[in-house]
Write a protein that holds these residues in place. Structure first.
Motif, PDB file in Angstrom:
ATOM      1  N   ASP A   1       0.810  -1.216   0.000  1.00 42.79           N
ATOM      2  CA  ASP A   1       0.000   0.000   0.000  1.00 42.79           C
ATOM      3  C   ASP A   1       0.846   1.270   0.000  1.00 42.79           C
ATOM      4  O   ASP A   1       0.294   2.373  -0.112  1.00 42.79           O
ATOM      5  CB  ASP A   1      -0.911   0.033   1.229  1.00 42.79           C
ATOM      6  CG  ASP A   1      -1.978  -1.046   1.202  1.00 42.79           C
ATOM      7  OD1 ASP A   1      -2.418  -1.403   0.090  1.00 42.79           O
ATOM      8  OD2 ASP A   1      -2.359  -1.526   2.277  1.00 42.79           O
ATOM      9  N   ASN A   2       2.159   1.135   0.118  1.00 43.58           N
ATOM     10  CA  ASN A   2       3.033   2.291   0.301  1.00 43.58           C
ATOM     11  C   ASN A   2       3.893   2.610  -0.914  1.00 43.58           C
ATOM     12  O   ASN A   2       4.618   3.600  -0.900  1.00 43.58           O
ATOM     13  CB  ASN A   2       3.957   2.058   1.505  1.00 43.58           C
ATOM     14  CG  ASN A   2       3.196   1.772   2.777  1.00 43.58           C
ATOM     15  OD1 ASN A   2       2.741   0.655   2.999  1.00 43.58           O
ATOM     16  ND2 ASN A   2       3.023   2.788   3.605  1.00 43.58           N
TER      17      ASN A   2
ATOM     18  N   HIS B   1      -4.927  -7.439  -8.882  1.00 44.31           N
ATOM     19  CA  HIS B   1      -5.243  -6.448  -7.853  1.00 44.31           C
ATOM     20  C   HIS B   1      -3.985  -5.747  -7.365  1.00 44.31           C
ATOM     21  O   HIS B   1      -3.951  -4.504  -7.249  1.00 44.31           O
ATOM     22  CB  HIS B   1      -5.956  -7.115  -6.681  1.00 44.31           C
ATOM     23  CG  HIS B   1      -6.210  -6.188  -5.528  1.00 44.31           C
ATOM     24  ND1 HIS B   1      -7.160  -5.189  -5.568  1.00 44.31           N
ATOM     25  CD2 HIS B   1      -5.607  -6.101  -4.305  1.00 44.31           C
ATOM     26  CE1 HIS B   1      -7.142  -4.539  -4.423  1.00 44.31           C
ATOM     27  NE2 HIS B   1      -6.218  -5.062  -3.643  1.00 44.31           N
ATOM     28  N   THR B   2      -2.928  -6.511  -7.090  1.00 37.09           N
ATOM     29  CA  THR B   2      -1.681  -5.915  -6.608  1.00 37.09           C
ATOM     30  C   THR B   2      -1.030  -5.088  -7.698  1.00 37.09           C
ATOM     31  O   THR B   2      -0.524  -3.987  -7.433  1.00 37.09           O
ATOM     32  CB  THR B   2      -0.717  -7.017  -6.131  1.00 37.09           C
ATOM     33  OG1 THR B   2      -1.343  -7.776  -5.087  1.00 37.09           O
ATOM     34  CG2 THR B   2       0.577  -6.422  -5.622  1.00 37.09           C
ATOM     35  N   ARG B   3      -1.036  -5.590  -8.910  1.00 31.00           N
ATOM     36  CA  ARG B   3      -0.450  -4.844 -10.025  1.00 31.00           C
ATOM     37  C   ARG B   3      -1.154  -3.499 -10.201  1.00 31.00           C
ATOM     38  O   ARG B   3      -0.515  -2.460 -10.374  1.00 31.00           O
ATOM     39  CB  ARG B   3      -0.551  -5.676 -11.305  1.00 31.00           C
ATOM     40  CG  ARG B   3       0.064  -5.002 -12.524  1.00 31.00           C
ATOM     41  CD  ARG B   3       0.206  -5.975 -13.687  1.00 31.00           C
ATOM     42  NE  ARG B   3      -1.086  -6.474 -14.145  1.00 31.00           N
ATOM     43  CZ  ARG B   3      -1.473  -7.738 -14.066  1.00 31.00           C
ATOM     44  NH1 ARG B   3      -0.675  -8.637 -13.508  1.00 31.00           N
ATOM     45  NH2 ARG B   3      -2.649  -8.111 -14.532  1.00 31.00           N
ATOM     46  N   ASP B   4      -2.475  -3.498 -10.142  1.00 34.57           N
ATOM     47  CA  ASP B   4      -3.222  -2.261 -10.321  1.00 34.57           C
ATOM     48  C   ASP B   4      -2.976  -1.298  -9.164  1.00 34.57           C
ATOM     49  O   ASP B   4      -2.903  -0.081  -9.356  1.00 34.57           O
ATOM     50  CB  ASP B   4      -4.712  -2.577 -10.433  1.00 34.57           C
ATOM     51  CG  ASP B   4      -5.528  -1.358 -10.809  1.00 34.57           C
ATOM     52  OD1 ASP B   4      -5.376  -0.866 -11.948  1.00 34.57           O
ATOM     53  OD2 ASP B   4      -6.312  -0.877  -9.964  1.00 34.57           O
TER      54      ASP B   4
ATOM     55  N   ASN C   1      -2.611   3.130  -5.636  1.00 30.39           N
ATOM     56  CA  ASN C   1      -2.012   3.823  -4.493  1.00 30.39           C
ATOM     57  C   ASN C   1      -1.871   5.314  -4.765  1.00 30.39           C
ATOM     58  O   ASN C   1      -2.145   6.151  -3.906  1.00 30.39           O
ATOM     59  CB  ASN C   1      -0.645   3.215  -4.162  1.00 30.39           C
ATOM     60  CG  ASN C   1      -0.751   1.835  -3.546  1.00 30.39           C
ATOM     61  OD1 ASN C   1      -1.800   1.443  -3.048  1.00 30.39           O
ATOM     62  ND2 ASN C   1       0.350   1.090  -3.579  1.00 30.39           N
ATOM     63  N   ALA C   2      -1.425   5.654  -5.986  1.00 34.94           N
ATOM     64  CA  ALA C   2      -1.282   7.071  -6.339  1.00 34.94           C
ATOM     65  C   ALA C   2      -2.639   7.756  -6.426  1.00 34.94           C
ATOM     66  O   ALA C   2      -2.828   8.880  -5.965  1.00 34.94           O
ATOM     67  CB  ALA C   2      -0.537   7.202  -7.661  1.00 34.94           C
TER      68      ALA C   2
ATOM     69  N   LEU D   1      -7.781  11.032  -6.341  1.00 31.59           N
ATOM     70  CA  LEU D   1      -8.414  10.777  -7.625  1.00 31.59           C
ATOM     71  C   LEU D   1      -9.457   9.673  -7.542  1.00 31.59           C
ATOM     72  O   LEU D   1     -10.111   9.350  -8.533  1.00 31.59           O
ATOM     73  CB  LEU D   1      -7.365  10.410  -8.676  1.00 31.59           C
ATOM     74  CG  LEU D   1      -6.271  11.470  -8.907  1.00 31.59           C
ATOM     75  CD1 LEU D   1      -5.308  10.997  -9.968  1.00 31.59           C
ATOM     76  CD2 LEU D   1      -6.868  12.816  -9.276  1.00 31.59           C
ATOM     77  N   GLN D   2      -9.599   9.061  -6.373  1.00 32.97           N
ATOM     78  CA  GLN D   2     -10.642   8.040  -6.192  1.00 32.97           C
ATOM     79  C   GLN D   2     -11.052   7.999  -4.718  1.00 32.97           C
ATOM     80  O   GLN D   2     -10.444   8.612  -3.874  1.00 32.97           O
ATOM     81  CB  GLN D   2     -10.146   6.669  -6.649  1.00 32.97           C
ATOM     82  CG  GLN D   2      -9.027   6.091  -5.827  1.00 32.97           C
ATOM     83  CD  GLN D   2      -8.639   4.676  -6.307  1.00 32.97           C
ATOM     84  OE1 GLN D   2      -8.841   4.318  -7.469  1.00 32.97           O
ATOM     85  NE2 GLN D   2      -8.091   3.880  -5.408  1.00 32.97           N
TER      86      GLN D   2
END
Length: 382
Positions: A333-334, A365-368, A374-375, A381-382
């Motif tokens: 997450d970082n 999921h992790t790739r996205d 995360n950004a 933005l979300q």
């Protein structure tokens, strides 16, 4: 299939800014101390009336060195797309918002976090003038990003000669609005480290506004090399460039943790750019060990040192495959992906290929999350 992505470390360098930006917008009494462009036999160059040379126009990297075909592979790849030939015609794709968005689309990138000209604030060798220069840049950046605010994610450049100076500009840009974070002069000389109590008003303001505070490690600390031979100088430069970014980031992080900044201001968010992530697990282990063994009775922390990282910190990386084994320890997450466009070690216009190479074996999921989520969360933005 295209992976949605946000580059968490991209750039607008002075090299690509409008030629008269600073002289036209500075107060009359400061205009003679502003950077401007002059024509030379090698091309248009940023300079000052005091004789400082600040790099060529529409050139390569933060220092504005001329593009030389065949010398840097990634620079050649950018040149293939006409970036430098357009620049020679006065077409500044880096700093023209509609052209910047087109270059994002060419790269398959959905947005960029934009670092600016903080390195020039030290090179200018004029503290008062550098503050005015950064204010002018920030005002210009706000207008630039307004063209596509979900794609052009600008960071206000904060002068850090003194804590009071930093707070004043942070308050000004927040009142203006339109910025996604504050970019601190981590490599510029500062009278006091960021954990000194005199910085508390700044951290209290960052805590209140919740704008992420960024530290981009934009160059090495060099020894005094007076009298050294050329080979030894080049060796010193190579050594400093290889490790300087990591050391600077580690010093800032350890100071913010052990100096209790992150303890006292839990809504502050910190971002480290261009220092990679391989150093993070070791530094977190070292912080924990140092606290447990030496300082737990003298430094009042409510969490173990590493927990502040996971709660409040992020770091970006680009292409290093050595980062993949440490993702779990650095925190899924970082971590943020970055392209570093348009710097010579950047990966434009091939970001999608590099993302697939780096993250192709990770679950979707992790790739996205690493490439985009995360950004998007950090920058609202979300």
């Amino acid at each position: 299939m295209k992976q949605r992505c946000i580059s968490a470390d991209s750039h607008i360098d002075m090299s690509w800014l409008p030629p008269a930006l600073f002289t036209e917008n500075a107060p009359m009494q400061m205009r003679s101390r502003m950077p401007f462009q002059e024509e030379t036999p090698q091309g248009w160059r940023w300079t000052t009336r005091s004789g400082l040379h600040l790099g060529f126009a529409c050139a390569l990297g933060a220092t504005g060195r001329p593009y030389e075909p065949g010398k840097i592979q990634r620079a050649d790849r950018m040149a293939e797309q006409g970036l430098f030939s357009d620049g020679a015609k006065g077409i500044r794709r880096i700093s023209t918002p509609e052209l910047r968005v087109k270059d994002q689309e060419l790269d398959g990138v959905d947005g960029e976090v934009l670092y600016g000209i903080l390195g020039m604030s030290d090179r200018l060798k004029d503290e008062e003038a550098s503050v005015v220069m950064l204010q002018i840049y920030n005002d210009w950046l706000r207008s630039f990003c307004a063209y596509a605010p979900s794609r052009l994610l600008g960071l206000a450049n904060i002068p850090c000669h003194t804590p009071e100076m930093a707070l004043k500009e942070a308050q000004r840009v927040v009142a203006l609005g339109g910025f996604k974070g504050l970019d601190m002069a981590a490599a510029a000389p500062s009278a006091k480290p960021y954990y000194h109590p005199d910085w508390d008003p700044f951290w209290a303001f960052a805590n209140e506004t919740r704008l992420p505070v960024h530290f981009h490690t934009f160059g090495p600390e060099m020894p005094d090399m007076t009298g050294w031979d050329a080979a030894t100088k080049e060796g010193a430069r190579g050594a400093a460039f290889a490790c300087g970014q990591i050391f600077r980031a580690a010093r800032v992080l350890t100071g913010l943790v052990m100096g209790r900044v992150l303890e006292r201001f839990p809504q502050v968010r910190i971002v480290f750019a261009e220092s990679g992530i391989g150093w993070i697990p070791y530094i977190l282990d070292r912080l924990n060990w140092s606290y447990d063994e030496e300082f737990r009775h003298t430094i009042a922390l409510s969490l173990r040192p590493s927990e502040y990282w996971y709660r409040q910190c992020h770091a970006s990386f680009q292409t290093e495959e050595s980062a993949l084994p440490v993702l779990r320890h650095a925190g899924y997450d970082n971590i943020l992906w970055a392209s570093d466009f348009p710097h010579p070690d950047g990966i434009w216009p091939d970001s999608q290929r590099y993302i697939q190479k780096l993250f192709g074996d990770l679950d979707p999921h992790t790739r996205d999350k690493l490439a985009y989520g995360n950004a998007a969360r950090l920058y609202g933005l979300q």
